[in-house]
Design a protein around this motif. Structure first.
Motif, PDB file in Angstrom:
ATOM      1  N   ILE A 137      -0.650  20.426  36.618  1.00 55.47           N
ATOM      2  CA  ILE A 137      -0.828  20.420  38.069  1.00 55.47           C
ATOM      3  C   ILE A 137      -0.712  21.862  38.536  1.00 55.47           C
ATOM      4  CG2 ILE A 137       0.191  19.762  40.279  1.00 55.47           C
ATOM      5  CD1 ILE A 137       1.111  17.161  38.975  1.00 55.47           C
ATOM      6  N   ILE A 138      -1.686  22.315  39.290  1.00 49.10           N
ATOM      7  CA  ILE A 138      -1.677  23.686  39.773  1.00 49.10           C
ATOM      8  C   ILE A 138      -1.316  23.691  41.264  1.00 49.10           C
ATOM      9  CG2 ILE A 138      -4.179  23.628  40.204  1.00 49.10           C
ATOM     10  CD1 ILE A 138      -2.445  26.738  38.924  1.00 49.10           C
ATOM     11  N   VAL A 139      -0.319  24.495  41.635  1.00 47.38           N
ATOM     12  CA  VAL A 139       0.125  24.581  43.024  1.00 47.38           C
ATOM     13  C   VAL A 139      -0.487  25.826  43.651  1.00 47.38           C
ATOM     14  CG1 VAL A 139       2.101  24.751  44.586  1.00 47.38           C
ATOM     15  CG2 VAL A 139       2.286  23.414  42.469  1.00 47.38           C
ATOM     16  N   VAL A 140      -1.180  25.629  44.762  1.00 48.85           N
ATOM     17  CA  VAL A 140      -1.864  26.742  45.420  1.00 48.85           C
ATOM     18  C   VAL A 140      -1.539  26.747  46.915  1.00 48.85           C
ATOM     19  CG1 VAL A 140      -3.778  26.670  43.785  1.00 48.85           C
ATOM     20  CG2 VAL A 140      -3.958  25.402  45.937  1.00 48.85           C
ATOM     21  N   ALA A 167      -5.000  19.896  41.870  1.00 53.12           N
ATOM     22  CA  ALA A 167      -4.269  20.916  42.613  1.00 53.12           C
ATOM     23  C   ALA A 167      -3.470  20.300  43.753  1.00 53.12           C
ATOM     24  CB  ALA A 167      -5.238  21.957  43.172  1.00 53.12           C
ATOM     25  N   ILE A 168      -2.287  20.867  43.980  1.00 55.49           N
ATOM     26  CA  ILE A 168      -1.507  20.563  45.173  1.00 55.49           C
ATOM     27  C   ILE A 168      -1.667  21.761  46.104  1.00 55.49           C
ATOM     28  CG2 ILE A 168       0.781  20.169  46.138  1.00 55.49           C
ATOM     29  CD1 ILE A 168       1.619  19.010  43.447  1.00 55.49           C
ATOM     30  N   VAL A 169      -2.186  21.521  47.300  1.00 58.67           N
ATOM     31  CA  VAL A 169      -2.321  22.588  48.284  1.00 58.67           C
ATOM     32  C   VAL A 169      -1.044  22.591  49.110  1.00 58.67           C
ATOM     33  CG1 VAL A 169      -3.766  23.633  50.054  1.00 58.67           C
ATOM     34  CG2 VAL A 169      -4.794  22.128  48.336  1.00 58.67           C
ATOM     35  N   ASN A 170      -0.261  23.632  48.989  1.00 56.44           N
ATOM     36  CA  ASN A 170       1.063  23.695  49.582  1.00 56.44           C
ATOM     37  C   ASN A 170       1.097  24.631  50.789  1.00 56.44           C
ATOM     38  OD1 ASN A 170       3.828  22.962  49.587  1.00 56.44           O
ATOM     39  ND2 ASN A 170       4.385  24.872  48.571  1.00 56.44           N
ATOM     40  N   ARG A 171       2.005  24.349  51.709  1.00 59.10           N
ATOM     41  CA  ARG A 171       2.238  25.172  52.900  1.00 59.10           C
ATOM     42  C   ARG A 171       0.987  25.258  53.782  1.00 59.10           C
ATOM     43  NH1 ARG A 171       5.813  30.390  51.847  1.00 59.10           N
ATOM     44  NH2 ARG A 171       6.114  29.960  54.068  1.00 59.10           N
ATOM     45  N   VAL A 172       0.393  24.124  54.010  1.00 55.79           N
ATOM     46  CA  VAL A 172      -0.824  24.051  54.814  1.00 55.79           C
ATOM     47  C   VAL A 172      -0.478  23.995  56.303  1.00 55.79           C
ATOM     48  CG1 VAL A 172      -2.845  22.649  55.353  1.00 55.79           C
ATOM     49  CG2 VAL A 172      -2.097  22.901  52.975  1.00 55.79           C
ATOM     50  N   THR A 173      -1.150  24.807  57.082  1.00 55.07           N
ATOM     51  CA  THR A 173      -1.046  24.770  58.547  1.00 55.07           C
ATOM     52  C   THR A 173      -2.431  24.431  59.086  1.00 55.07           C
ATOM     53  OG1 THR A 173      -1.624  27.081  58.971  1.00 55.07           O
ATOM     54  CG2 THR A 173       0.679  26.610  58.425  1.00 55.07           C
ATOM     55  N   GLU A 174      -2.587  24.457  60.382  1.00 55.77           N
ATOM     56  CA  GLU A 174      -3.910  24.205  60.963  1.00 55.77           C
ATOM     57  C   GLU A 174      -4.587  25.515  61.359  1.00 55.77           C
ATOM     58  OE1 GLU A 174      -4.489  20.738  63.499  1.00 55.77           O
ATOM     59  OE2 GLU A 174      -2.353  20.347  63.289  1.00 55.77           O
ATOM     60  N   GLU A 185     -11.666  22.868  46.276  1.00 54.38           N
ATOM     61  CA  GLU A 185     -12.166  22.050  45.167  1.00 54.38           C
ATOM     62  C   GLU A 185     -13.409  22.684  44.522  1.00 54.38           C
ATOM     63  OE1 GLU A 185     -10.795  17.519  45.496  1.00 54.38           O
ATOM     64  OE2 GLU A 185     -12.712  17.957  46.435  1.00 54.38           O
ATOM     65  N   THR A 186     -14.248  23.253  45.334  1.00 57.68           N
ATOM     66  CA  THR A 186     -15.471  23.880  44.817  1.00 57.68           C
ATOM     67  C   THR A 186     -15.146  25.077  43.931  1.00 57.68           C
ATOM     68  OG1 THR A 186     -16.759  23.197  46.759  1.00 57.68           O
ATOM     69  CG2 THR A 186     -17.627  25.027  45.451  1.00 57.68           C
ATOM     70  N   ILE A 187     -14.207  25.893  44.365  1.00 58.34           N
ATOM     71  CA  ILE A 187     -13.846  27.088  43.599  1.00 58.34           C
ATOM     72  C   ILE A 187     -13.130  26.724  42.303  1.00 58.34           C
ATOM     73  CG2 ILE A 187     -12.461  29.208  43.593  1.00 58.34           C
ATOM     74  CD1 ILE A 187     -12.875  29.288  46.673  1.00 58.34           C
ATOM     75  N   LEU A 188     -12.135  25.849  42.399  1.00 59.52           N
ATOM     76  CA  LEU A 188     -11.318  25.511  41.225  1.00 59.52           C
ATOM     77  C   LEU A 188     -11.989  24.492  40.305  1.00 59.52           C
ATOM     78  CD1 LEU A 188      -7.711  25.210  42.727  1.00 59.52           C
ATOM     79  CD2 LEU A 188      -8.733  27.159  41.541  1.00 59.52           C
ATOM     80  N   GLU A 189     -12.909  23.713  40.863  1.00 53.55           N
ATOM     81  CA  GLU A 189     -13.578  22.639  40.119  1.00 53.55           C
ATOM     82  C   GLU A 189     -12.575  21.624  39.582  1.00 53.55           C
ATOM     83  OE1 GLU A 189     -15.979  24.797  37.240  1.00 53.55           O
ATOM     84  OE2 GLU A 189     -17.690  24.687  38.597  1.00 53.55           O
ATOM     85  N   VAL A 190     -11.542  21.359  40.371  1.00 53.18           N
ATOM     86  CA  VAL A 190     -10.570  20.308  40.063  1.00 53.18           C
ATOM     87  C   VAL A 190     -10.281  19.561  41.358  1.00 53.18           C
ATOM     88  CG1 VAL A 190      -9.515  21.650  38.198  1.00 53.18           C
ATOM     89  CG2 VAL A 190      -8.511  21.732  40.484  1.00 53.18           C
ATOM     90  N   VAL A 255     -12.898  17.709  52.028  1.00 51.55           N
ATOM     91  CA  VAL A 255     -13.333  17.187  50.741  1.00 51.55           C
ATOM     92  C   VAL A 255     -14.624  16.405  50.909  1.00 51.55           C
ATOM     93  CG1 VAL A 255     -12.727  15.670  48.813  1.00 51.55           C
ATOM     94  CG2 VAL A 255     -10.974  17.063  49.897  1.00 51.55           C
ATOM     95  N   PHE A 256     -14.743  15.760  52.071  1.00 48.56           N
ATOM     96  CA  PHE A 256     -15.871  14.854  52.250  1.00 48.56           C
ATOM     97  C   PHE A 256     -16.940  15.381  53.197  1.00 48.56           C
ATOM     98  CE2 PHE A 256     -11.995  12.389  51.414  1.00 48.56           C
ATOM     99  CZ  PHE A 256     -12.368  11.863  50.186  1.00 48.56           C
ATOM    100  N   GLY A 257     -16.854  16.658  53.471  1.00 49.58           N
ATOM    101  CA  GLY A 257     -17.942  17.221  54.255  1.00 49.58           C
ATOM    102  C   GLY A 257     -17.526  18.081  55.419  1.00 49.58           C
ATOM    103  N   GLY A 258     -16.309  17.878  55.945  1.00 48.65           N
ATOM    104  CA  GLY A 258     -15.834  18.723  57.040  1.00 48.65           C
ATOM    105  C   GLY A 258     -15.499  20.094  56.503  1.00 48.65           C
TER     106      GLY A 258
END
Length: 261
Positions: A137-140, A167-174, A185-190, A255-258
């Motif tokens: 699991i990669i934390v980013v 991947a776990i996307v951590n410390r996400v804000t808006e 997802e596109t960059i990491l391909e995971v 992930v789905f288009g936004g």
């Protein structure tokens, strides 16, 4: 034999160790026998997050050949077994990192799930830990420098045939400057398997040496980690704070288009 999962990051400061510690506790709360080991022998922090600092025998002592691994396993929060690396400089100097594979193979016999808190980056110690695990699991963080460094870790995992769970996307804000889920997802391909929002309770919990999901179980970060643990063990979990779900859903739209502008 345990399922071994390496928790890694391409750079320091992503919140990898805190995420790993809390994920271990969450998995334990779902009835799993969990052991977590601090494989970052030079920059050990896991024992501080788990509130078990100052233990007399650590992983570094085991790697030095002076003690058996069983003597370095301690009872942690929520029944999690913890193997601290230790903060003693003398023990670190005597440690032989090449013995880590042998130690990990012995730990696999002691639990259902073995989480390995890897050193950040792609150094020799990190490579050893990643290659010893079945899963990664990669934390980013949602920023380009973090994703760029994580890409190197994913590449190494593919080379040593360690399956990348995601991947776990951590410390996400808006904040609009953050990378979208789709971009990551596109960059990491995971796949992105979890999104953990920025939460001031993480810092507050760390100050007390208590995992956030125990001290602030209803916080947004706690709920995100518990939900991820449920996914990993195949159980359904509905976050307690439904009002906060819109935040995660908003980010996941990528992930789905936004896509964030």
């Amino acid at each position: 034999m345990a399922i071994t999962i390496a928790v890694a990051s391409g750079k320091g400061g992503t919140g990898k160790t805190t995420t790993c510690a809390n994920l271990a506790v969450a998995l334990s709360q779902f009835g799993k026998e969990v052991t977590v080991i601090d494989a970052d022998i030079s920059m050990a922090n896991l024992e501080l997050v788990m509130g078990i600092e100052g233990r007399p025998i650590t992983l570094n002592d085991v790697l030095a050949g002076t003690h058996d691994i069983k003597s370095a396993i301690y009872e942690g929060p929520a029944g999690v077994k913890v193997v601290p690396a230790g903060v003693s400089l003398d023990s670190f100097k005597k440690a032989r990192p090449e013995r880590l594979l042998e130690v990990l193979s012995k730990l696999e016999e002691e639990c259902e799930i073995l989480l390995i808190d890897c050193p950040a980056g792609i150094g020799k110690e990190a490579l050893t830990a990643i290659s010893a695990a079945e899963q990664l699991i990669i934390v980013v963080n949602p920023e380009i420098s973090s994703i760029s460094d994580a890409l190197k870790v994913v590449s190494i995992a593919n080379r040593v045939e360690t399956n990348v769970l995601g991947a776990i996307v951590n410390r996400v804000t808006e904040d609009s400057s953050e990378l979208s889920a789709r971009s990551i997802e596109t960059i990491l391909e995971v796949p992105i398997i979890g999104i953990v929002p920025e939460d001031p309770n993480v810092r507050r919990s760390s100050a007390f040496g208590v995992p956030i999901i125990l001290k602030h179980s209803d916080s947004i970060a706690s709920q995100a980690i518990i939900e991820l643990a449920a996914k990993l063990v195949g159980k359904k979990y509905i976050p307690e704070k439904k009002a906060k779900e819109s935040f995660v859903k908003k980010f996941f739209k990528g992930v789905f288009g936004g896509r964030k502008k």
